[in-house]
Design a protein around this motif. Structure first.
Motif, PDB file in Angstrom:
ATOM      1  N   PHE A 132     -44.747   8.573 -63.312  1.00  0.00           N
ATOM      2  CA  PHE A 132     -45.194   9.575 -62.342  1.00  0.00           C
ATOM      3  C   PHE A 132     -45.964  10.693 -63.059  1.00  0.00           C
ATOM      4  N   ALA A 133     -45.470  11.101 -64.221  1.00  0.00           N
ATOM      5  CA  ALA A 133     -46.131  12.161 -64.976  1.00  0.00           C
ATOM      6  C   ALA A 133     -47.468  11.697 -65.542  1.00  0.00           C
ATOM      7  N   LEU A 134     -47.530  10.465 -65.993  1.00  0.00           N
ATOM      8  CA  LEU A 134     -48.762   9.958 -66.594  1.00  0.00           C
ATOM      9  C   LEU A 134     -49.827   9.611 -65.555  1.00  0.00           C
ATOM     10  N   LEU A 135     -49.401   9.277 -64.344  1.00  0.00           N
ATOM     11  CA  LEU A 135     -50.339   8.877 -63.295  1.00  0.00           C
ATOM     12  C   LEU A 135     -50.610  10.015 -62.324  1.00  0.00           C
ATOM     13  N   PHE A 136     -50.598  11.249 -62.809  1.00  0.00           N
ATOM     14  CA  PHE A 136     -50.704  12.389 -61.901  1.00  0.00           C
ATOM     15  C   PHE A 136     -52.032  12.413 -61.161  1.00  0.00           C
ATOM     16  N   ASN A 137     -53.093  11.829 -61.724  1.00  0.00           N
ATOM     17  CA  ASN A 137     -54.380  11.798 -61.032  1.00  0.00           C
ATOM     18  C   ASN A 137     -54.487  10.642 -60.049  1.00  0.00           C
ATOM     19  N   GLU A 138     -53.599   9.691 -60.119  1.00  0.00           N
ATOM     20  CA  GLU A 138     -53.710   8.486 -59.303  1.00  0.00           C
ATOM     21  C   GLU A 138     -52.617   8.371 -58.255  1.00  0.00           C
ATOM     22  N   VAL A 139     -51.583   9.155 -58.350  1.00  0.00           N
ATOM     23  CA  VAL A 139     -50.525   9.177 -57.341  1.00  0.00           C
ATOM     24  C   VAL A 139     -50.405  10.616 -56.849  1.00  0.00           C
ATOM     25  N   LYS A 140     -50.877  10.868 -55.637  1.00  0.00           N
ATOM     26  CA  LYS A 140     -50.839  12.211 -55.081  1.00  0.00           C
ATOM     27  C   LYS A 140     -49.538  12.410 -54.307  1.00  0.00           C
ATOM     28  N   TYR A 141     -48.853  13.501 -54.642  1.00  0.00           N
ATOM     29  CA  TYR A 141     -47.619  13.821 -53.921  1.00  0.00           C
ATOM     30  C   TYR A 141     -47.966  14.812 -52.813  1.00  0.00           C
ATOM     31  N   ILE A 142     -47.565  14.502 -51.591  1.00  0.00           N
ATOM     32  CA  ILE A 142     -47.857  15.374 -50.453  1.00  0.00           C
ATOM     33  C   ILE A 142     -46.569  15.685 -49.704  1.00  0.00           C
ATOM     34  N   THR A 143     -46.619  16.765 -48.904  1.00  0.00           N
ATOM     35  CA  THR A 143     -45.414  17.201 -48.185  1.00  0.00           C
ATOM     36  C   THR A 143     -45.639  17.392 -46.692  1.00  0.00           C
ATOM     37  N   THR A 144     -46.889  17.424 -46.237  1.00  0.00           N
ATOM     38  CA  THR A 144     -47.155  17.700 -44.819  1.00  0.00           C
ATOM     39  C   THR A 144     -48.092  16.660 -44.239  1.00  0.00           C
ATOM     40  N   LEU A 145     -48.087  16.580 -42.902  1.00  0.00           N
ATOM     41  CA  LEU A 145     -48.985  15.672 -42.206  1.00  0.00           C
ATOM     42  C   LEU A 145     -50.431  16.094 -42.416  1.00  0.00           C
ATOM     43  N   GLU A 146     -50.672  17.374 -42.534  1.00  0.00           N
ATOM     44  CA  GLU A 146     -52.030  17.864 -42.772  1.00  0.00           C
ATOM     45  C   GLU A 146     -52.567  17.352 -44.106  1.00  0.00           C
ATOM     46  N   ASP A 147     -51.697  17.345 -45.130  1.00  0.00           N
ATOM     47  CA  ASP A 147     -52.122  16.797 -46.425  1.00  0.00           C
ATOM     48  C   ASP A 147     -52.535  15.338 -46.290  1.00  0.00           C
ATOM     49  N   LEU A 148     -51.752  14.579 -45.540  1.00  0.00           N
ATOM     50  CA  LEU A 148     -52.047  13.156 -45.368  1.00  0.00           C
ATOM     51  C   LEU A 148     -53.352  12.961 -44.607  1.00  0.00           C
ATOM     52  N   ASN A 150     -55.898  15.038 -44.432  1.00  0.00           N
ATOM     53  CA  ASN A 150     -57.010  15.429 -45.305  1.00  0.00           C
ATOM     54  C   ASN A 150     -57.335  14.317 -46.307  1.00  0.00           C
ATOM     55  N   MET A 151     -56.286  13.716 -46.870  1.00  0.00           N
ATOM     56  CA  MET A 151     -56.483  12.620 -47.816  1.00  0.00           C
ATOM     57  C   MET A 151     -57.159  11.443 -47.129  1.00  0.00           C
ATOM     58  N   GLU A 152     -56.712  11.136 -45.928  1.00  0.00           N
ATOM     59  CA  GLU A 152     -57.270  10.016 -45.176  1.00  0.00           C
ATOM     60  C   GLU A 152     -58.747  10.250 -44.865  1.00  0.00           C
ATOM     61  N   ASN A 153     -59.087  11.465 -44.388  1.00  0.00           N
ATOM     62  CA  ASN A 153     -60.488  11.768 -44.058  1.00  0.00           C
ATOM     63  C   ASN A 153     -61.375  11.726 -45.287  1.00  0.00           C
ATOM     64  N   ALA A 154     -60.839  12.166 -46.423  1.00  0.00           N
ATOM     65  CA  ALA A 154     -61.638  12.195 -47.646  1.00  0.00           C
ATOM     66  C   ALA A 154     -61.977  10.801 -48.159  1.00  0.00           C
ATOM     67  N   LEU A 155     -61.161   9.821 -47.801  1.00  0.00           N
ATOM     68  CA  LEU A 155     -61.337   8.480 -48.363  1.00  0.00           C
ATOM     69  C   LEU A 155     -61.946   7.490 -47.380  1.00  0.00           C
ATOM     70  N   LYS A 156     -62.228   7.902 -46.153  1.00  0.00           N
ATOM     71  CA  LYS A 156     -62.839   6.983 -45.191  1.00  0.00           C
ATOM     72  C   LYS A 156     -64.190   6.505 -45.704  1.00  0.00           C
ATOM     73  N   GLY A 157     -64.378   5.198 -45.642  1.00  0.00           N
ATOM     74  CA  GLY A 157     -65.607   4.593 -46.136  1.00  0.00           C
ATOM     75  C   GLY A 157     -65.667   4.455 -47.645  1.00  0.00           C
ATOM     76  N   LYS A 158     -64.622   4.894 -48.355  1.00  0.00           N
ATOM     77  CA  LYS A 158     -64.640   4.875 -49.819  1.00  0.00           C
ATOM     78  C   LYS A 158     -63.536   3.993 -50.416  1.00  0.00           C
ATOM     79  N   ALA A 159     -62.318   4.216 -49.982  1.00  0.00           N
ATOM     80  CA  ALA A 159     -61.201   3.487 -50.604  1.00  0.00           C
ATOM     81  C   ALA A 159     -60.032   3.425 -49.639  1.00  0.00           C
ATOM     82  N   ASP A 160     -59.137   2.460 -49.880  1.00  0.00           N
ATOM     83  CA  ASP A 160     -57.925   2.311 -49.091  1.00  0.00           C
ATOM     84  C   ASP A 160     -56.787   3.107 -49.720  1.00  0.00           C
TER      85      ASP A 160
END
Length: 839
Positions: A132-148, A150-160
């Motif tokens: 978890f510590a080594l993959l800090f750029n590849e595993v995003k920890y979130i706590t709210t629906l808004e975070d999720l 935002n992440m979803e909108n940022a990745l549309k058309g780019k990645a799953d």
């Protein structure tokens, strides 16, 4: 996806590492001084260190778990060490007492994270926290629906997105997600949360369990559109996540125009079924839309294909619109389902993917720890398919009262099995599959007797090991089936036993019809061709030997015998010197002869078996037809025919291929065969798609699976050396011949030496029935009247209680055997108190 410098450590790693059962196998925790430890650190390499005062007591439980974490962390390129500080050491890691209760994670000489030891409470927590510590750029920890969102909108058309919820960091599920992120983190964005409210907000059920969703955002180009979500319904284990992501990577829908029995996709390889939506040109558009809807509904559960009936070379029933394929080499089901919900329900009702627990074997506290070694894979398969409903009504269940009357009244096949034994239950499924195929063919009655319930019947018929299949026919002695425990081989045995061999042929015309296949045309698909023995009327001993061989080969080969006065007509036509065998090869349309002078029954059996082994095509028509020459050029090795090939006592030249042979390789080998350069070898090939065990063979040779195709020479009979054709050379006639000459001259080095040991089962077979009867006899001899009372009667006499305890102890094994497989045989045997309760 976003990457970090740690991504470089992945180079050369494969997901095979994920499948390791993380146990200590000799990799102990290194103990170093601070100076030596920091000298070992390398730029870009990660290292986890626990600092403690030398000669001072350390938390033993933590050190045990840290030691267990050495091997799995090493698989990810992370070193682990215990650093012993001396009192004079004044560095920040060895100074204050509170600093000595922590573990430190470094990349090179740079400190990345410090962990209190109480957060690293077991091996799962250690591995999870470090990754978890080594993959800090590849595993995003979130706590709210808004975070999720935002992440979803940022990745549309780019990645799953691989979105997971775990109850807490450091749990086994958290570790599984981190291990998956280590492999797939540069391809997908991993998102992690421990907030139940966030899981509830996206509509998840059973929120007390860990969840993983796959968000299909890459295909979404409209930012106002939501990403489609697919829930992984299996428990969060490393293997399950890997399989789930593999299904997400597979095409949603595939169009095919070939025999569905031959179609194989990644879904079958992962243990998932295939669903074929049958279409034709006139309804193509509508059928494709239906297939896409079904594919989304079954994503992660089954593969969906659109089968074009118009281009299909094989016939399927006219009204069939759905074909269901459960697994490789199992007959497909032809269905008529006019509703998508019915298709989905059929798949879900027929697949039962069970949770795979890492370290599951540690929970099996059996009295004998080796008792499950022999059939562990079979037992796992039976446990996985235990909810599959078998149409047992297609076979007749026999009891002590009905056995003789049923078997003597008709030609019968009897399966003797034990309901608690894994192999029996696995074979029962094949037996029922045969019954399904023969349900419209009333030539033979298929029956079964459970020896766990009717041990007397099985003992009377000399059955002491399970499973056993016997054929009772025409009031004669029963014929025991000795083939592979699979559907096709058993079906072949039953169909070929419809006729009594050897068949007595009475005229030349009948002999010609027999050899051409006209006489038993309906059995051609089960036999590679009929065998006809030619004898003059006076060759009594030779005819007796051939008859004995024909009886032995019943159910394997169709044999006939001709010994009329005009036998020379056939002898002259086929250039056969009497006594002789005529072998009709229907694939090539050839009839070949083999002389049988001074040949005994056992030799005839071997000649016939060898003669029908496959051969490389293209051998010259004029070569002599000896039994050995007919068997020296066989191609494909399978589990069934390998023993016959090994009896040739020659080194095997094996071409390992993941599918069909590439024509240029086949041409190169065939050329050397024609030029007789391979006479001292047995050239053959092994198709890993047809025979998956070949992967295990290659791993035994090379440790890791090498690129295919691959050519090796295996000298099993003298030395056990294995030689590999150089991977940097093309398999051509010239290169192959030069390599073989080097082998002959001893100029090539072997890659491994196979151990010289007998190939036997890990454990001997048990005579279970005699064990049960012996226990029951001791029970009958020693039990008192009090033991026969109802359960509710109170026994106050201490001596009676002791007698009852002694009886219970003697009967424990019997009860364990009988009930071992009723629901979960491993769990049934786990606690002796469970046996007491059942008694």
């Amino acid at each position: 996806m976003m990457s970090s410098s740690f991504s470089a450590c992945r180079v050369g790693f494969s997901f095979v590492m994920m499948n390791i059962f993380y146990k200590s196998v000799g990799d102990s925790l290194p103990e170093l001084s601070p100076q030596k430890y920091f000298n070992t650190l390398q730029p870009g390499k990660a290292s986890l260190a626990y600092f403690c005062q030398a000669n001072s007591p350390s938390p033993s439980i933590f050190l045990e778990e840290l030691n267990e974490a050495v091997k799995p962390l090493q698989n990810y390129g992370i070193s682990v060490a215990k650093v012993n500080c001396v009192k004079e050491e004044t560095s920040r890691y060895c100074g204050k007492e509170k600093d000595l209760m922590k573990a430190y994670l470094f990349r090179g000489n740079v400190l990345l994270r410090e962990f209190p030891t109480d957060t690293l409470f077991d091996v799962n927590a250690i591995v999870a926290h470090v990754l978890f510590a080594l993959l800090f750029n590849e595993v995003k920890y979130i706590t709210t629906l808004e975070d999720l969102q935002n992440m979803e909108n940022a990745l549309k058309g780019k990645a799953d997105i691989a979105f997971s919820y775990v109850r807490a960091v450091g749990t086994p599920e958290h570790r599984a997600v981190m291990e998956a992120a280590f492999v797939y983190g540069t391809t997908y964005q991993f998102v992690l949360t421990t907030e139940i409210a966030l899981l509830e907000s996206i509509g998840a059920k059973d929120i007390e369990y860990a969840h993983l969703y796959f968000f299909h955002c890459k295909v979404v180009l409209d930012l106002t559109q939501l990403c489609r979500r697919t829930l992984m319904e299996q428990p969060l284990t490393t293997l399950n996540i890997h399989q789930f992501i593999k299904t997400m990577e597979a095409p949603l829908l595939t169009e095919v125009a070939e025999d569905p029995q031959q179609v194989s996709t990644v879904h079958l390889q992962l243990g998932l079924p295939l669903v074929f939506i049958v279409s034709q040109q006139a309804t193509y558009e509508a059928d494709r839309r239906t297939a896409e809807w079904v594919a989304w509904r079954l994503l992660g559960k089954a593969g969906v294909l659109l089968l074009m009936r118009d281009s299909l070379a094989v016939d399927i029933p006219q009204h069939t619109n759905v074909i269901f394929k459960r697994e490789e080499r199992v007959p497909v089901e032809f269905l008529v389902l006019h509703d998508i919900d019915l298709i989905v329900s059929h798949v879900e009702n027929n697949m039962h993917i069970e949770e795979i627990q890492e370290g599951e074997d540690e929970d099996h506290d059996m009295e004998d720890p080796d008792i499950d070694i022999q059939d562990d894979e079979v037992a796992e398969t039976v446990h996985r398919d235990r909810k599959r409903q078998l149409p047992l009504e297609l076979t007749v269940e026999l009891t002590e009262e009905t056995f003789n009357a049923t078997v003597m009244a008709s030609d019968s096949i009897v399966l003797f099995y034990a309901g608690w034994q894994a192999v029996s239950m696995a074979f029962l499924q094949s037996y029922i599959d045969v019954a399904i195929k023969l349900k419209d063919t009333p030539t033979m009655l298929l029956t079964r007797v459970n020896c766990a319930d009717w041990s007397g019947v099985c003992t009377k018929h000399n059955v002491t090991e399970f499973p056993v299949v016997k054929m009772y026919k025409e009031g004669g002695n029963p014929v025991s089936y000795a083939g592979m425990l699979g559907t096709e081989d058993l079906l072949k045995f039953i169909q070929l036993n419809r006729i009594s061999c050897p068949v007595n042929i009475t005229s030349v015309q009948e002999a010609e019809e027999y050899l051409s296949g006209e006489l038993y045309q309906d059995l051609l698909s089960y036999s590679r061709g009929p065998v006809l023995g030619l004898f003059s009327p006076t060759m009594t001993t030779a005819k007796e030997d051939f008859t004995e061989a024909g009886n032995y080969l019943r159910g394997c080969v169709i044999t006939g015998i001709y010994s009329e006065e005009d036998v020379l007509i056939l002898s002259n036509k086929y250039a056969a010197t009497l006594p002789a065998l005529l072998l009709a090869r229907h694939k090539g349309g050839k009839i070949e002869s083999i002389p049988l002078a001074n040949t005994h029954a056992e030799d005839i059996v071997q000649i016939i078996k060898n003669a029908f082994l496959e051969t490389f095509k293209g051998e010259s028509k004029g070569r002599a037809h000896s039994a050995m020459m007919l068997t020296s050029l066989q191609p494909e090795i399978t589990v069934e025919n390998l023993p016959t090939y090994l009896r040739l006592q020659k080194p095997l030249l094996i071409l390992f291929s993941d599918g069909s042979i590439i024509p240029q390789y086949k041409k190169a080998i065939l050329t050397l065969v024609k030029e007789k350069h391979l006479d001292s070898l047995t050239p053959c090939w092994l198709n890993l798609k047809n025979t998956p065990v070949g992967r295990g063979i290659l791993q035994a040779y090379f440790d890791t699976l090498p690129p295919l195709p691959l050519l090796v020479v295996v000298n099993l009979h003298s030395g056990g050396q294995v030689f590999a054709f150089p991977s940097d050379q093309a398999i051509s006639e010239q290169n192959l011949l030069l390599w073989l000459k080097k082998l002959e001259a001893g100029l090539e080095s072997h890659i491994t030496i196979l151990p010289a040991q007998e190939w036997k089962p890990p454990l001997p077979a048990y005579d279970f029935l005699s064990m049960m009867e012996a226990a029951a006899s001791r029970h009958s001899a020693r039990k008192g009247p009090e033991y026969m009372k109802e359960t509710g009667v109170q026994e106050s006499d201490e001596e009676q209680h002791e007698d009852k305890s002694a009886i219970r102890k003697e009967l424990t094994e019997t009860l364990r055997i009988k009930h071992w497989n009723r629901s979960n045989w491993f769990k049934e045997a786990e606690k002796s108190s469970r046996h007491d309760k059942e008694l």
